[in-house]
Design a protein around this motif. Structure first.
Motif, PDB file in Angstrom:
ATOM      1  N   VAL A  28      34.661   0.893  25.419  1.00  0.00           N
ATOM      2  CA  VAL A  28      34.075  -0.350  24.940  1.00  0.00           C
ATOM      3  C   VAL A  28      33.807  -0.201  23.438  1.00  0.00           C
ATOM      4  O   VAL A  28      33.023   0.660  23.044  1.00  0.00           O
ATOM      5  N   PRO A  29      34.432  -1.032  22.603  1.00  0.00           N
ATOM      6  CA  PRO A  29      34.149  -0.950  21.168  1.00  0.00           C
ATOM      7  C   PRO A  29      32.691  -1.322  20.899  1.00  0.00           C
ATOM      8  O   PRO A  29      32.195  -2.324  21.419  1.00  0.00           O
ATOM      9  N   THR A  30      32.007  -0.505  20.094  1.00  0.00           N
ATOM     10  CA  THR A  30      30.590  -0.759  19.826  1.00  0.00           C
ATOM     11  C   THR A  30      30.274  -0.620  18.337  1.00  0.00           C
ATOM     12  O   THR A  30      30.944   0.111  17.614  1.00  0.00           O
ATOM     13  N   ASP A  31      29.252  -1.331  17.921  1.00  0.00           N
ATOM     14  CA  ASP A  31      28.647  -1.189  16.601  1.00  0.00           C
ATOM     15  C   ASP A  31      27.188  -0.865  16.840  1.00  0.00           C
ATOM     16  O   ASP A  31      26.543  -1.493  17.687  1.00  0.00           O
ATOM     17  N   ILE A  32      26.659   0.101  16.096  1.00  0.00           N
ATOM     18  CA  ILE A  32      25.241   0.451  16.210  1.00  0.00           C
ATOM     19  C   ILE A  32      24.601   0.223  14.845  1.00  0.00           C
ATOM     20  O   ILE A  32      25.022   0.822  13.853  1.00  0.00           O
ATOM     21  N   LEU A  33      23.613  -0.660  14.811  1.00  0.00           N
ATOM     22  CA  LEU A  33      22.920  -0.987  13.569  1.00  0.00           C
ATOM     23  C   LEU A  33      21.516  -0.398  13.598  1.00  0.00           C
ATOM     24  O   LEU A  33      20.833  -0.455  14.629  1.00  0.00           O
ATOM     25  N   ASP A  34      21.058   0.141  12.477  1.00  0.00           N
ATOM     26  CA  ASP A  34      19.688   0.619  12.339  1.00  0.00           C
ATOM     27  C   ASP A  34      18.930  -0.431  11.554  1.00  0.00           C
ATOM     28  O   ASP A  34      19.187  -0.644  10.364  1.00  0.00           O
ATOM     29  N   GLU A  35      18.007  -1.119  12.214  1.00  0.00           N
ATOM     30  CA  GLU A  35      17.233  -2.176  11.569  1.00  0.00           C
ATOM     31  C   GLU A  35      15.849  -1.696  11.145  1.00  0.00           C
ATOM     32  O   GLU A  35      14.944  -2.492  10.952  1.00  0.00           O
ATOM     33  N   GLY A  36      15.671  -0.410  11.011  1.00  0.00           N
ATOM     34  CA  GLY A  36      14.386   0.143  10.594  1.00  0.00           C
ATOM     35  C   GLY A  36      13.492   0.459  11.771  1.00  0.00           C
ATOM     36  O   GLY A  36      13.225   1.610  12.071  1.00  0.00           O
ATOM     37  N   ASP A  37      13.048  -0.583  12.477  1.00  0.00           N
ATOM     38  CA  ASP A  37      12.153  -0.372  13.612  1.00  0.00           C
ATOM     39  C   ASP A  37      12.891  -0.346  14.949  1.00  0.00           C
ATOM     40  O   ASP A  37      12.293  -0.085  15.987  1.00  0.00           O
ATOM     41  N   ALA A  38      14.198  -0.622  14.919  1.00  0.00           N
ATOM     42  CA  ALA A  38      14.976  -0.679  16.168  1.00  0.00           C
ATOM     43  C   ALA A  38      16.449  -0.432  15.879  1.00  0.00           C
ATOM     44  O   ALA A  38      16.929  -0.624  14.759  1.00  0.00           O
ATOM     45  N   PHE A  39      17.151  -0.011  16.920  1.00  0.00           N
ATOM     46  CA  PHE A  39      18.609   0.059  16.887  1.00  0.00           C
ATOM     47  C   PHE A  39      19.126  -1.168  17.635  1.00  0.00           C
ATOM     48  O   PHE A  39      18.561  -1.564  18.659  1.00  0.00           O
ATOM     49  N   VAL A  40      20.196  -1.748  17.127  1.00  0.00           N
ATOM     50  CA  VAL A  40      20.839  -2.872  17.797  1.00  0.00           C
ATOM     51  C   VAL A  40      22.285  -2.478  18.051  1.00  0.00           C
ATOM     52  O   VAL A  40      23.003  -2.088  17.121  1.00  0.00           O
ATOM     53  N   VAL A  41      22.684  -2.533  19.313  1.00  0.00           N
ATOM     54  CA  VAL A  41      24.041  -2.159  19.703  1.00  0.00           C
ATOM     55  C   VAL A  41      24.781  -3.434  20.106  1.00  0.00           C
ATOM     56  O   VAL A  41      24.303  -4.202  20.935  1.00  0.00           O
ATOM     57  N   HIS A  42      25.935  -3.639  19.485  1.00  0.00           N
ATOM     58  CA  HIS A  42      26.831  -4.743  19.849  1.00  0.00           C
ATOM     59  C   HIS A  42      28.041  -4.128  20.535  1.00  0.00           C
ATOM     60  O   HIS A  42      28.673  -3.223  19.982  1.00  0.00           O
ATOM     61  N   ALA A  43      28.353  -4.589  21.741  1.00  0.00           N
ATOM     62  CA  ALA A  43      29.487  -4.060  22.506  1.00  0.00           C
ATOM     63  C   ALA A  43      30.406  -5.209  22.894  1.00  0.00           C
ATOM     64  O   ALA A  43      29.949  -6.219  23.435  1.00  0.00           O
ATOM     65  N   ASP A  44      31.688  -5.059  22.612  1.00  0.00           N
ATOM     66  CA  ASP A  44      32.674  -6.084  22.958  1.00  0.00           C
ATOM     67  C   ASP A  44      33.087  -5.943  24.415  1.00  0.00           C
ATOM     68  O   ASP A  44      33.663  -4.928  24.800  1.00  0.00           O
ATOM     69  N   THR A  93      29.345   5.448  26.602  1.00  0.00           N
ATOM     70  CA  THR A  93      28.039   6.063  26.420  1.00  0.00           C
ATOM     71  C   THR A  93      27.908   6.435  24.956  1.00  0.00           C
ATOM     72  O   THR A  93      28.802   7.064  24.399  1.00  0.00           O
ATOM     73  N   VAL A  94      26.816   6.024  24.342  1.00  0.00           N
ATOM     74  CA  VAL A  94      26.552   6.371  22.950  1.00  0.00           C
ATOM     75  C   VAL A  94      25.220   7.095  22.883  1.00  0.00           C
ATOM     76  O   VAL A  94      24.292   6.791  23.626  1.00  0.00           O
ATOM     77  N   THR A  95      25.146   8.073  21.997  1.00  0.00           N
ATOM     78  CA  THR A  95      23.902   8.790  21.768  1.00  0.00           C
ATOM     79  C   THR A  95      23.277   8.241  20.504  1.00  0.00           C
ATOM     80  O   THR A  95      23.905   8.234  19.440  1.00  0.00           O
ATOM     81  N   LEU A  96      22.062   7.769  20.627  1.00  0.00           N
ATOM     82  CA  LEU A  96      21.353   7.181  19.495  1.00  0.00           C
ATOM     83  C   LEU A  96      20.758   8.285  18.636  1.00  0.00           C
ATOM     84  O   LEU A  96      20.386   9.355  19.143  1.00  0.00           O
ATOM     85  N   SER A 106      15.834  -4.768  25.283  1.00  0.00           N
ATOM     86  CA  SER A 106      16.306  -6.044  25.812  1.00  0.00           C
ATOM     87  C   SER A 106      17.816  -6.125  25.618  1.00  0.00           C
ATOM     88  O   SER A 106      18.382  -5.455  24.753  1.00  0.00           O
ATOM     89  N   ALA A 107      18.462  -6.928  26.456  1.00  0.00           N
ATOM     90  CA  ALA A 107      19.914  -7.090  26.365  1.00  0.00           C
ATOM     91  C   ALA A 107      20.270  -8.554  26.600  1.00  0.00           C
ATOM     92  O   ALA A 107      19.652  -9.233  27.409  1.00  0.00           O
ATOM     93  N   ALA A 108      21.292  -9.018  25.875  1.00  0.00           N
ATOM     94  CA  ALA A 108      21.788 -10.386  26.033  1.00  0.00           C
ATOM     95  C   ALA A 108      23.306 -10.343  25.950  1.00  0.00           C
ATOM     96  O   ALA A 108      23.876  -9.539  25.220  1.00  0.00           O
ATOM     97  N   TYR A 109      23.955 -11.223  26.717  1.00  0.00           N
ATOM     98  CA  TYR A 109      25.417 -11.293  26.743  1.00  0.00           C
ATOM     99  C   TYR A 109      25.841 -12.718  26.438  1.00  0.00           C
ATOM    100  O   TYR A 109      25.438 -13.652  27.122  1.00  0.00           O
ATOM    101  N   GLU A 110      26.630 -12.873  25.369  1.00  0.00           N
ATOM    102  CA  GLU A 110      27.066 -14.211  24.977  1.00  0.00           C
ATOM    103  C   GLU A 110      28.430 -14.125  24.308  1.00  0.00           C
ATOM    104  O   GLU A 110      28.653 -13.275  23.434  1.00  0.00           O
ATOM    105  N   ASP A 111      29.340 -14.987  24.719  1.00  0.00           N
ATOM    106  CA  ASP A 111      30.684 -15.084  24.126  1.00  0.00           C
ATOM    107  C   ASP A 111      31.420 -13.746  24.106  1.00  0.00           C
ATOM    108  O   ASP A 111      32.097 -13.412  23.130  1.00  0.00           O
ATOM    109  N   GLY A 112      31.275 -12.957  25.172  1.00  0.00           N
ATOM    110  CA  GLY A 112      32.006 -11.703  25.285  1.00  0.00           C
ATOM    111  C   GLY A 112      31.401 -10.533  24.542  1.00  0.00           C
ATOM    112  O   GLY A 112      31.989  -9.457  24.489  1.00  0.00           O
ATOM    113  N   VAL A 113      30.213 -10.723  23.961  1.00  0.00           N
ATOM    114  CA  VAL A 113      29.559  -9.643  23.221  1.00  0.00           C
ATOM    115  C   VAL A 113      28.196  -9.360  23.838  1.00  0.00           C
ATOM    116  O   VAL A 113      27.369 -10.257  23.993  1.00  0.00           O
TER     117      VAL A 113
END
Length: 134
Positions: A28-44, A93-96, A106-113
């Motif tokens: 699964v292609p993923t992007d992991i963003l560090d937003e300072g107080d949280a990590f945000v993972v986008h998975a296609d 599986t990704v290691t943070l 929390s997790a949300a799924y919209e438009d394939g992401v």
């Protein structure tokens, strides 16, 4: 006329692509963003429904995303019957880089992401421990 199986040729081409260019078609292609107080993972994950997706956090640092979808159709037209099945699955599986707070995820799924928000473990007052000198 050749006795070659065209599907075998396609499979061989995908294997060659994977070996030469490091492309893993089952991941699964993923992007992991560090937003300072949280990590945000986008998975296609195109082609899945939200109920097909499983997200797990293990040991505060390992995020596992898996998706499994199958469907079956049947059509009858006169004496011909057609029955088709399709199944697709993918996982990653990704290691943070840091531990996260599992209660605030929390997790949300919209438009394939799939978007997973993972707040970092709050370490308040991490200036060390004062040691009194007598």
């Amino acid at each position: 006329m050749s006795d070659r199986d065209p599907f075998e040729e396609i499979e061989r081409a995908f294997d060659t692509l994977s070996e030469q260019f490091g492309v893993d078609l089952d991941t699964v292609p993923t992007d992991i963003l560090d937003e300072g107080d949280a990590f945000v993972v986008h998975a296609d994950l195109p082609g899945y429904d939200s109920e097909d997706i499983d997200v797990q956090l293990v040991e505060e640092r390992k995020l596992t995303i898996s998706a499994d979808h199958s469907e079956s159709t049947e059509a009858t037209d006169g004496r011909y019957v057609q029955h088709e099945r399709r199944r697709q699955s993918a996982s990653r599986t990704v290691t943070l880089p840091e531990a996260v707070d599992e209660d605030g995820t929390s997790a949300a799924y919209e438009d394939g992401v799939l978007t997973v928000r993972l707040p970092k473990v709050s370490v308040e007052g991490d200036d060390g421990t004062d040691i009194p000198v007598n």
